[in-house]
Design a protein around this motif. Structure first.
Motif, PDB file in Angstrom:
ATOM      1  N   ASN A 132      -0.094  -3.094  14.457  1.00 56.80           N
ATOM      2  CA  ASN A 132      -1.305  -3.236  13.639  1.00 56.80           C
ATOM      3  C   ASN A 132      -2.416  -2.308  14.115  1.00 56.80           C
ATOM      4  OD1 ASN A 132      -0.151  -5.183  11.980  1.00 56.80           O
ATOM      5  ND2 ASN A 132      -0.967  -6.901  13.160  1.00 56.80           N
ATOM      6  N   MET A 147     -14.245  -6.339   6.954  1.00 55.16           N
ATOM      7  CA  MET A 147     -13.353  -6.623   8.073  1.00 55.16           C
ATOM      8  C   MET A 147     -13.649  -5.745   9.278  1.00 55.16           C
ATOM      9  SD  MET A 147     -11.594  -9.138   7.157  1.00 55.16           S
ATOM     10  CE  MET A 147     -10.375  -9.170   8.449  1.00 55.16           C
ATOM     11  N   LYS A 148     -14.177  -4.541   9.019  1.00 53.83           N
ATOM     12  CA  LYS A 148     -14.538  -3.667  10.127  1.00 53.83           C
ATOM     13  C   LYS A 148     -15.608  -4.326  10.976  1.00 53.83           C
ATOM     14  CE  LYS A 148     -14.740   0.711   9.383  1.00 53.83           C
ATOM     15  NZ  LYS A 148     -15.168   2.068   8.982  1.00 53.83           N
ATOM     16  N   GLY A 162      -4.405   0.127  11.665  1.00 50.36           N
ATOM     17  CA  GLY A 162      -5.677  -0.458  11.271  1.00 50.36           C
ATOM     18  C   GLY A 162      -5.515  -1.707  10.434  1.00 50.36           C
ATOM     19  N   ASP A 163      -4.483  -2.496  10.715  1.00 53.75           N
ATOM     20  CA  ASP A 163      -4.229  -3.727   9.971  1.00 53.75           C
ATOM     21  C   ASP A 163      -4.488  -4.945  10.860  1.00 53.75           C
ATOM     22  OD1 ASP A 163      -3.386  -2.458   7.585  1.00 53.75           O
ATOM     23  OD2 ASP A 163      -1.417  -2.062   8.490  1.00 53.75           O
ATOM     24  N   GLU A 176      -8.200  -4.289  11.339  1.00 54.32           N
ATOM     25  CA  GLU A 176      -8.447  -3.747  10.007  1.00 54.32           C
ATOM     26  C   GLU A 176      -9.687  -2.858   9.996  1.00 54.32           C
ATOM     27  OE1 GLU A 176      -8.782  -5.257   5.365  1.00 54.32           O
ATOM     28  OE2 GLU A 176      -8.095  -6.609   6.929  1.00 54.32           O
ATOM     29  N   GLY A 177      -9.497  -1.648   9.520  1.00 53.13           N
ATOM     30  CA  GLY A 177     -10.603  -0.703   9.427  1.00 53.13           C
ATOM     31  C   GLY A 177     -10.721   0.232  10.613  1.00 53.13           C
ATOM     32  N   GLU A 225      -8.249   2.379  13.398  1.00 52.53           N
ATOM     33  CA  GLU A 225      -6.930   2.774  13.873  1.00 52.53           C
ATOM     34  C   GLU A 225      -7.018   3.239  15.325  1.00 52.53           C
ATOM     35  OE1 GLU A 225      -5.311   5.666  11.240  1.00 52.53           O
ATOM     36  OE2 GLU A 225      -5.507   4.382   9.457  1.00 52.53           O
ATOM     37  N   ASP A 249      -5.916  -7.771  12.973  1.00 54.01           N
ATOM     38  CA  ASP A 249      -7.171  -7.865  13.728  1.00 54.01           C
ATOM     39  C   ASP A 249      -7.852  -6.515  13.882  1.00 54.01           C
ATOM     40  OD1 ASP A 249      -7.479 -10.686  14.538  1.00 54.01           O
ATOM     41  OD2 ASP A 249      -5.561 -10.364  15.530  1.00 54.01           O
TER      42      ASP A 249
END
Length: 339
Positions: free
Chosen positions: A114, A1-2, A118-119, A123-124, A126, A121
């Protein structure tokens, strides 16, 4: 996802090149204000930019008026100039603040939450270099379809041409969640990643079956569409609403039938808050205070319909869970809104 997040960064960088080619200010002169903003001497500061959204949505015209009001009411900063620029909206604005390409941004409060954790869109990755600077207006997801389409529920969008909002927008993030609630994933429909204005043109021409828009209520762009094309609004079923509330911070709300002439009855919808956030890298406490005060002390000068929600009484809506920008916090304390 990153990998997904950084590929979006590539799109944003490409967009920046396009804006520069079109003569938009690239923000290269942005920087922190130096000195005491409350002193008698004026402080010299470069141009700043506020990220809005697509030109056919609510963010862009409202953001332009917000910038005008702020520009007209900041006196202690010599040469202060805040420009409203069109962007991909919520996620895009937060990402560009992270990269130092924007100073302020309009966003739905859910993507902002989010970004911190880091959730979604983000994700990975912050993001922590922004702060809440005030509530703007309640946003409502409005899903429209031509009246003669035969589409009655979200599930009926399988195999259809659907505008889900531009990449990096709160509209697209919520549209995908809503479609997911009805078992529809990428490939189950033809997605058009465009702003509501472009989607409305496509619907007028008979080339679109449905369009999602996270907009103010009522939305002028939707009223304009209804003049040239008979449209209906698709509502969220109780089962769909339960799924969305269980998997996000969005909440249900009822759109009253008298919101639009084309509505015959109330419609169940989804809502969240549009908020203003500011970079803690390029906007220091004094400048943040001056910007927040200029906006909320003079919001009555905004003529856009959604400007009515930009009040001191509503200023903290959507702030829960978000870090407060030091300058905004100073103003809200002064105004008696914070203990």
């Amino acid at each position: 996802m990153k990998k997904k997040f950084y590929s979006m960064f590539g799109l944003l960088l490409a967009g920046s090149v396009v804006l520069a080619a079109c003569g938009e200010d690239d923000g290269a002169d942005n920087g922190e204000a130096g000195g005491d903003a409350g002193a008698d001497t004026e402080v010299n500061i470069g141009n700043l930019q506020i990220g809005t959204g697509g030109t056919g949505g609510t963010y862009f015209p409202l953001g332009q008026e917000m910038a005008n009001v702020i520009n007209a009411n900041i006196e202690e900063y010599e040469g202060f100039d805040l420009s409203a620029v069109s962007t991909g909206a919520s996620v895009d604005n937060l990402s560009q603040i992270y990269q130092g390409e924007l100073d302020l941004g309009m966003t739905v409060h859910i993507p902002a939450l989010n970004a911190l954790t880091g959730d979604g869109d983000f994700e990975g990755v912050e993001i922590d270099n922004f702060g809440f600077m005030g509530h703007i207006y309640p946003e409502v997801m409005q899903i429209v379809t031509p009246a003669d389409s035969g589409i009655e529920t979200i599930a009926d969008l399988e195999g259809k041409n659907v505008a889900i909002g531009p990449p990096g927008s709160g509209t697209q993030a919520l549209a995908r969640l809503i479609l997911e609630a009805y078992g529809l994933e990428d490939g189950d429909y033809t997605a058009f990643e465009e702003n509501f204005g472009d989607a409305a043109d496509r619907m007028r021409d008979g080339n679109l079956d449905a369009s999602f828009g996270l907009l103010g209520l009522p939305a002028g762009s939707l009223e304009e569409l209804a003049i040239s094309r008979d449209i209906d609004m698709i509502e969220i079923t109780p089962e769909g609403l339960q799924y969305i509330e269980d998997n996000s911070g969005y909440a249900g709300m009822t759109i009253p039938a008298d919101s639009y002439d084309f509505l015959e009855s109330d419609v169940q919808a989804i809502t969240a808050y549009a908020v203003l956030v500011g970079s803690t890298d390029t906007i220091d406490e004094d400048l943040g205070y001056a910007i927040t005060k200029a906006l909320y002390e003079n919001s009555g000068d905004i003529s856009h319909d959604q400007g009515q929600h930009l009040t001191k009484e509503n200023a903290l809506n959507g702030s829960e869970g978000l870090p407060m920008h030091p300058g905004a916090e100073k103003y809200f304390e002064e105004a008696g809104l914070l203990d």
